[in-house]
Design an enzyme around this catalytic site. Structure first.
Site, PDB file in Angstrom:
ATOM      1  N   ASP A 500       0.865  -1.175   0.000  1.00 55.26           N
ATOM      2  CA  ASP A 500       0.000   0.000   0.000  1.00 55.26           C
ATOM      3  C   ASP A 500       0.908   1.233   0.000  1.00 55.26           C
ATOM      4  O   ASP A 500       2.004   1.199   0.558  1.00 55.26           O
ATOM      5  CB  ASP A 500      -0.890  -0.026   1.245  1.00 55.26           C
ATOM      6  CG  ASP A 500      -1.682   1.252   1.405  1.00 55.26           C
ATOM      7  OD1 ASP A 500      -2.434   1.587   0.481  1.00 55.26           O
ATOM      8  OD2 ASP A 500      -1.534   1.923   2.449  1.00 55.26           O
ATOM      9  N   ASP A 697      -1.341  -0.483   6.371  1.00 59.01           N
ATOM     10  CA  ASP A 697      -1.472  -0.001   7.748  1.00 59.01           C
ATOM     11  C   ASP A 697      -2.846   0.551   8.070  1.00 59.01           C
ATOM     12  O   ASP A 697      -3.134   0.859   9.226  1.00 59.01           O
ATOM     13  CB  ASP A 697      -0.433   1.091   8.024  1.00 59.01           C
ATOM     14  CG  ASP A 697      -0.772   2.397   7.313  1.00 59.01           C
ATOM     15  OD1 ASP A 697      -1.314   2.330   6.194  1.00 59.01           O
ATOM     16  OD2 ASP A 697      -0.498   3.464   7.876  1.00 59.01           O
ATOM     17  N   ASP A 701      -7.131  -1.347   4.446  1.00 57.03           N
ATOM     18  CA  ASP A 701      -6.222  -2.398   3.969  1.00 57.03           C
ATOM     19  C   ASP A 701      -6.587  -3.777   4.533  1.00 57.03           C
ATOM     20  O   ASP A 701      -6.093  -4.792   4.041  1.00 57.03           O
ATOM     21  CB  ASP A 701      -4.774  -2.084   4.371  1.00 57.03           C
ATOM     22  CG  ASP A 701      -4.248  -0.822   3.701  1.00 57.03           C
ATOM     23  OD1 ASP A 701      -4.600  -0.600   2.537  1.00 57.03           O
ATOM     24  OD2 ASP A 701      -3.506  -0.066   4.355  1.00 57.03           O
TER      25      ASP A 701
END
Length: 802
Positions: A500, A697, A701
């Site tokens: 990410d 995080d 996600d």
């Protein structure tokens, strides 16, 4: 026998449903009372268990078109009395067969059993009783303090050491006699040492007093309907002892060699001594596999300094309550988790993240219990205590991981389950064939004894769990928390890592990157004016500029107005400011063509460029960007070197995404991915046959972390992301990802080495013994040190630097 059970029922839609179920259960033979509550979706049934069973009651509910929901609970039992892998395998089978137990995992190395069960069917007392009936001791893990465990282990070690010393003292003369015989020395002293009466006196205490632990364990195993390593040892040494008694005192004709009778007392005694020595070394080595947990437990503070009614009091840590105001001075440990209310300092959080550089903390920042306050003093409000603190959760996670099993262990478990009966069969076959082909009963018996004592299921049973204990412990010490053996194994197979962007590759916090003034204004003055104009704004980019101005006092902005999607306007020190996009400037008639090239260059780097005008004239550009972490490019390079493909996933447009990816060295970019589509992108990669690890995080996600074969949560992120992940990286730095994968690969390498040597040892040793190439003493020595070598190999993993 009357019992009362509560059944959780799903599928009821109205009161008529509950009445129907209640009537059907009430009519069942053996049921004295049935009450069904539609609101709580529960049925309380009182019945005679000798007439009707709970399964039959549940079947009645099911036939009516409803379902009985079985709730699950988890329990960890501390097990005593296991001596080899056959013990753990047998106990696991016994627990799994118990009604209501959904899964059972018994770990020989950690001496724990992790159970998932239905509390409506079976309780922990019944599970403990099952363990005891199988021949072992058990207690709920939470009911046994670490001090009590340490005391028990110390007592066991002391007993083992005492028995070993006695055994060595009694066996040494016989071993000396055997060495003299091999050396061709047959003087009076050598003959005295080989005298049947002398050897009987020396061997009997070793066989029946020192060896009582083997007899006791063998009896318990056989009583439970199975066999373990101690059955092999007891059978082998007893056979050698009885043959020696027969040859030495009963046989009508002396069977002598160089004037000495063929007796094997020394074999029985030395085998027991060698096995005890192996057990002692193994116990010492196994103790070191759990050092990581011990170190984590020792990190906690013992006392706390609480502030009450303006006075400071030192109190035991157990007395701290949520909401207490605590004081921490330089050099002290933070006692519990909390939030700073006054003061500032730098904290050593290496116990949490593995990073040794102190982290600055001020009012509003979270502090974690057991971290060390390096410099300033501060006060903080306790938010988490006891089992809720970060350290307690880390310890619990590591303990669960160390008690879990990797898929690779299934082969060893299967072999361990049938190992002892197979070895006994081979020993019997060895005896029969040697007797049939040579007619030498004694040679046949000695070779059979060699087969019994060389066989060792311990090495198989310790191969995987010891390596997992060391690997997960090493990970925890370096800020890498791995939830279980399955994830530790699968992480080593990862060939694709999806990252990410925000908060993972980047810092997740916009920063001022460029200040480009136009005309006579300086960079410092431009930043000061813009920061003052943005101060009333709540937009993250505006706040980034305010923070970029530092601690310098800012003038007050008046007539502030936010222009949605375009920027802001304000008056600062009598100057009318406009801060925003090209479109805003064009709307207000401000020419920007002269700086178009600079503007495009900044945007090509993935930066957000804001134009600034004052009193209708262009003053300059300030660029803001969520900059990549210092470790990101290094981590990506390491992953590529390991042969792993790296993808970046982001909701940003392709232009910005490519710019960030280029800075980090990432070749594959998935841009403009909506939060709800992240997991679908992970599934798409998996469908191509890739072994995917996803790192993120944020809350958005979590689905993608759960979808990946290995989810990696950045420890500085949201709790829900950490919960969904298989591995948590406490440092928040991307270099922890290749470190975790390297640790997994190295741990799996150790496990495969252990299993190879354990299988090869038995595959070669047993046939050699059966063919008569090994004496019982050599066989016993090899058996004793096989498990020691496996544990030692696992311990060598501690030298590995992830």
């Amino acid at each position: 026998m009357n019992e009362v059970k509560t059944l959780k029922i799903a599928g009821m839609t109205c009161a008529a449903c509950s009445a129907r179920i209640e009537k059907s259960l009430g009519r069942k033979e053996g049921v004295s009372k049935a009450t069904v509550n539609y609101g709580s979706e529960q049925a309380v049934v009182e019945f005679d268990s000798t007439v009707v069973t709970q399964e039959q009651l549940e079947e009645t509910v099911t036939k009516l078109g409803y379902s009985v929901v079985h709730q699950t609970a988890k329990a960890t039992l501390r097990i005593t009395g296991m001596t080899c892998a056959a013990c753990s395998s047998r106990l696991e089978k016994a627990l799994t067969r118990r009604e209501g137990v959904q899964s059972a995992s018994v770990n020989l190395a950690s001496e724990k059993a992790v159970l998932v069960y239905d509390p409506a069917v079976v309780d922990t007392a019944a599970l403990i009783e099952t363990v005891r009936k199988t021949g072992y001791g058990a207690a709920l893990d939470e009911m046994v303090s670490e001090d009590a465990v340490a005391a028990i282990k110390a007592k066991e070690a002391s007993s083992l050491r005492r028995d070993l010393i006695i055994s060595i003292v009694l066996s040494a003369p016989m071993l000396l006699g055997m060495i003299l015989s091999f050396a061709g020395i047959h003087n009076d002293f050598a003959k005295f040492l080989h005298t049947p009466w002398v050897q009987l006196v020396l061997t009997t205490p070793v066989q029946f007093y020192i060896g009582r632990r083997f007899y006791r364990s063998a009896f318990n195993a056989l009583r439970g309907g199975s066999a373990n390593m101690d059955v092999l040892v007891s059978m082998g040494t007893t056979a050698a002892y009885l043959l020696s008694v027969y040859n030495g005192f009963i046989a009508p004709t002396d069977m002598t060699h160089m004037g000495m009778k063929e007796i094997y007392f020394e074999s029985a005694a030395v085998i027991i001594t060698l096995i005890l020595l192996g057990k002692y070394l193994e116990q010492s080595a196994k103790g070191r596999t759990g050092e990581a947990i011990k170190k984590l437990m020792s990190l906690g503070a013992k006392t706390a300094r609480v502030l009450r009614e303006g006075k400071e009091y030192d109190i035991p840590l157990e007395e701290v309550a949520v909401g207490d105001l605590l004081v921490v001075r330089p050099g002290e440990k933070v006692p519990v988790d909390g939030v700073i209310t006054s003061g500032h300092s730098s904290l050593d959080e290496s116990m949490l993240t593995g990073e040794s550089i102190p982290v600055d903390k001020s009012v509003g920042d979270v502090v974690v219990g057991s971290t060390i306050n390096k410099f300033g003093a501060f006060q903080f409000k306790a938010t988490k205590i006891g089992k809720d603190t970060a350290l307690a959760q880390i310890i619990r996670m590591v303990e669960e991981a160390q008690g879990s099993k990797a898929p690779i262990q299934k082969v060893a478990d299967t072999v361990s389950g049938i190992f002892v009966p197979v070895v006994i069969g081979i020993a019997i076959l060895t005896f029969i064939l040697w007797w049939a082909f040579t007619g030498d009963v004694q040679r046949a018996l000695i070779n059979a004894v060699s087969v019994l004592v060389i066989a060792c299921p311990c090495a198989l049973g310790l191969a995987t769990p010891t390596a997992i204990m060391v690997g997960t412990g090493l990970g925890a010490q370096n800020g890498i928390l791995i939830k279980g053996g399955e994830y530790l194994e699968n992480a080593g197979k990862v060939d694709t890592v999806v990252l990410d962007k925000t908060g993972t590759i980047t810092k997740g916090k916009p920063e001022v990157t460029d200040i480009l003034p136009v005309g006579d204004i300086s960079s410092q003055e431009l930043l000061r004016l813009v920061a003052a104009g943005e101060k009333p704004s709540e937009h993250p980019l505006g706040q980034a500029i305010v923070q970029g101005a530092g601690e310098e006092p800012l003038p007050e902005a008046v007539d502030f107005a936010a222009i949605p999607g375009r920027g802001v306007s304000a008056t600062v020190e009598g100057r009318a400011l406009l801060i925003g996009t090209r479109a805003l400037m064009e709307d207000r008639g401000i020419e920007v063509a002269s700086i178009e090239e600079k503007l495009t260059g900044l945007e090509d780097q993935g930066k957000t460029a804001m134009l600034i005008a004052g009193d209708g004239a262009l003053l300059g550009i300030i660029a803001v960007a969520d900059t990549i972490k210092a470790s990101s490019a290094k981590a990506v390079a390491q992953l590529k070197k390991m042969g792993i493909e790296v993808y970046m996933m982001t909701g940003d447009n392709a232009r910005t995404a490519q710019a960030i990816a280029a800075q980090a060295g990432i070749d594959h970019v998935m841009a403009q991915v909506l939060p709800q589509d992240k997991s679908a992108r992970v599934e798409q990669l998996k469908s191509q046959g890739k072994m995917v690890a996803m790192a993120g995080d944020g809350i958005n996600d979590a689905p993608a972390l759960a979808a990946a074969q290995i989810g990696m949560a950045i420890g500085t992120g949201a709790d829900v992301a950490i919960e969904a992940a298989a591995i948590t990286l406490m440092s928040g730095e991307l270099t922890a990802i290749p470190a975790a994968l390297r640790l997994s690969r190295q741990t799996m390498r150790k496990i495969k080495q252990n299993l190879f040597w354990a299988f090869i040892y038995n595959a070669i040793g047993i046939p050699f013994a059966a063919l008569g190439y090994l004496t019982p003493i050599i066989a016993g020595g090899a058996m004793a040190f096989s498990s020691v070598s496996v544990v030692t190999n696992s311990l060598s993993l501690k030298r590995f630097k992830p």
